[in-house]
Design a protein around this motif. Sequence first.
Motif, PDB file in Angstrom:
ATOM      1  N   SER A 296     -16.184 -16.226  -2.003  1.00 35.99           N
ATOM      2  CA  SER A 296     -16.644 -15.070  -1.822  1.00 35.99           C
ATOM      3  C   SER A 296     -17.966 -14.931  -2.693  1.00 35.99           C
ATOM      4  N   ARG A 297     -18.163 -15.899  -3.578  1.00 33.99           N
ATOM      5  CA  ARG A 297     -19.283 -15.592  -4.696  1.00 33.99           C
ATOM      6  C   ARG A 297     -19.454 -14.168  -5.419  1.00 33.99           C
ATOM      7  N   SER A 298     -18.078 -13.813  -5.713  1.00 30.20           N
ATOM      8  CA  SER A 298     -18.207 -12.439  -6.196  1.00 30.20           C
ATOM      9  C   SER A 298     -16.821 -12.255  -7.310  1.00 30.20           C
ATOM     10  N   ASP A 334     -19.097 -17.687 -17.739  1.00 28.57           N
ATOM     11  CA  ASP A 334     -19.333 -18.973 -18.271  1.00 28.57           C
ATOM     12  C   ASP A 334     -20.262 -19.804 -17.200  1.00 28.57           C
ATOM     13  N   GLY A 335     -20.206 -19.264 -16.184  1.00 30.10           N
ATOM     14  CA  GLY A 335     -20.892 -20.349 -14.805  1.00 30.10           C
ATOM     15  C   GLY A 335     -22.347 -19.535 -14.820  1.00 30.10           C
ATOM     16  N   ALA A 337     -23.732 -17.222 -16.693  1.00 27.59           N
ATOM     17  CA  ALA A 337     -24.375 -16.659 -17.864  1.00 27.59           C
ATOM     18  C   ALA A 337     -24.571 -17.596 -18.863  1.00 27.59           C
ATOM     19  N   SER A 338     -23.962 -18.835 -18.652  1.00 23.61           N
ATOM     20  CA  SER A 338     -24.088 -19.773 -19.956  1.00 23.61           C
ATOM     21  C   SER A 338     -24.437 -20.870 -19.531  1.00 23.61           C
ATOM     22  N   ILE A 339     -23.804 -21.830 -18.366  1.00 26.45           N
ATOM     23  CA  ILE A 339     -24.394 -23.130 -17.776  1.00 26.45           C
ATOM     24  C   ILE A 339     -25.586 -23.020 -17.032  1.00 26.45           C
ATOM     25  N   TYR A 340     -25.796 -21.883 -16.190  1.00 23.87           N
ATOM     26  CA  TYR A 340     -26.741 -21.862 -15.107  1.00 23.87           C
ATOM     27  C   TYR A 340     -27.984 -21.498 -15.917  1.00 23.87           C
ATOM     28  N   PRO A 341     -28.069 -20.388 -16.649  1.00 18.52           N
ATOM     29  CA  PRO A 341     -29.366 -19.993 -17.296  1.00 18.52           C
ATOM     30  C   PRO A 341     -29.986 -21.220 -18.260  1.00 18.52           C
ATOM     31  N   ASP A 410     -24.270 -20.744  -6.354  1.00 18.53           N
ATOM     32  CA  ASP A 410     -23.217 -19.285  -6.734  1.00 18.53           C
ATOM     33  C   ASP A 410     -21.823 -19.514  -6.364  1.00 18.53           C
ATOM     34  N   MET A 411     -21.418 -20.507  -5.300  1.00 22.89           N
ATOM     35  CA  MET A 411     -19.964 -20.701  -5.299  1.00 22.89           C
ATOM     36  C   MET A 411     -19.520 -21.341  -6.404  1.00 22.89           C
TER      37      MET A 411
END
Length: 479
Positions: A296-298, A334-335, A337-341, A410-411
């Motif tokens: 759903s990516r939400s 964590d996905g 706002a932490s790892i991705y940015p 995003d998934m």
Amino acid sequence: MSDTTTTQPQRRLRFPSFTVQVLLGLGLGVLLGWIALQMGETPSGEPNWLTTTLDTIGSSFVTLLKAIVPPLVFLAIVTSIANLERVTNAARLAWQTLLWFAITAAISVGVGIGLGLLLQPGARSTLSPEDGFEAGASGSWLDFLKGLIPGNWLGIGAGTQVTTGADGAVEASTSVSFNVLQIVVVALVVGIAALRTGKAAQPFLAFNRSALAVVQKVLWWVIRLAPLGTLGLIGKAVATYGWDLLAPLGTYAAAIYLGLAVVLLVVYPVILRTNGLGIGAFFRGAWPAIQLAFVSRSSVGTLPVTQRVVERNLGVPRSYASFAVPLAATTKMDGCASIYPAISAIFVAQIFGVDLSVTDYVLIAFVSVVGSAATAGLTGAVVMLTLTLSTLGLPLAGVGLLLAIDPILDMGRTAVNVAGQALVPTIVAKREGILDLDRYASASTSNLLADDVDEATPADDEVRDATVVPAPREPVTAS
């Protein structure tokens, strides 16, 4: 002589378990998505009929989930505030929750920075600064303060989007959205006010509990459509994006997914074991929410399922879970706002030839730990990335380099977000001695839609919550 009639018991049709149904929907969705991808677009450049059908099925399911979120969050938090009056360590629970939000976010951003420096995704990419462009969405610290102030009593807002068609015709569409963080704020205020009002508020709280039971019943009618929604969502993703877009960003995408895997499969299990909890039981219990988040990516759309598995599968008391899980869904990522940015900032810096100092890496960590709350009412990871880049003084045009494969990333990001949102309330409940260890140990994906669970009432958990006494503290060692 009497006639005796033997009645054969009717054999009840048994459907596969909920998890099997979702997995079947996932597999069929990939197949149909691949077929739609091979069909290509129509001669006029529009998506073919199969892609449109998959999109309609998937988006309709997410829309139904999101529609139930505002009343669920409001009613659940007001009820939980009323129940917290009977829990002696309510303030401690809140502070412990925020502390573990920060701890897990700090570890996650450390993983992201480490992988970014090790894999050097920008140095291995074929992209150049000329390929970038500034995205329309942006984030700032002022957005956090503005997002806390409700525009109306339930944080509902409407926006108008103007588009120009291929024939030059201008079309305007109006969409209604809601800010979950504002709903949390309003519900907290209403719940506290009801407590301070005393006896006069008892009819209101009784109605609130009844309304919550009704909303939860409607919610589970929607959740039963998850296999069908999974089919549409994953099918649309495959049909629209495929995997061709990964070529110029292969190392970057691999770094993101490797970071997500390290946090999900290494960091979280270590935290669980350190706190004396079984790893397999956690993933069995949280799996329905994690898999729905992936397709759903939400995080907000998955919120009802996350709250259900935290309470029913993992054994967290409802009075605490109904406060912690909605808060986590808006501020614990964590996905995204932490790892991705962290990895993305290093990638953009390498593409544009900017050398980052130790101070810059500290800033990345600070923004990741604190900044996720600043984007709670905005558009996910893109806003978080622009906030990080602007804080470091990096070109915002770097965001445009990454948008092509953002849905694919995003998934995984959302799945890790939701896993963390289930993890923290479980850890805090265990440390405070209020976790139902028997329920946690017997966690099963099939418990999510069990008939006895579906018929449970808020009063059942209310009794259990009211009698909770924190267990004596003992040293906890990893096993």
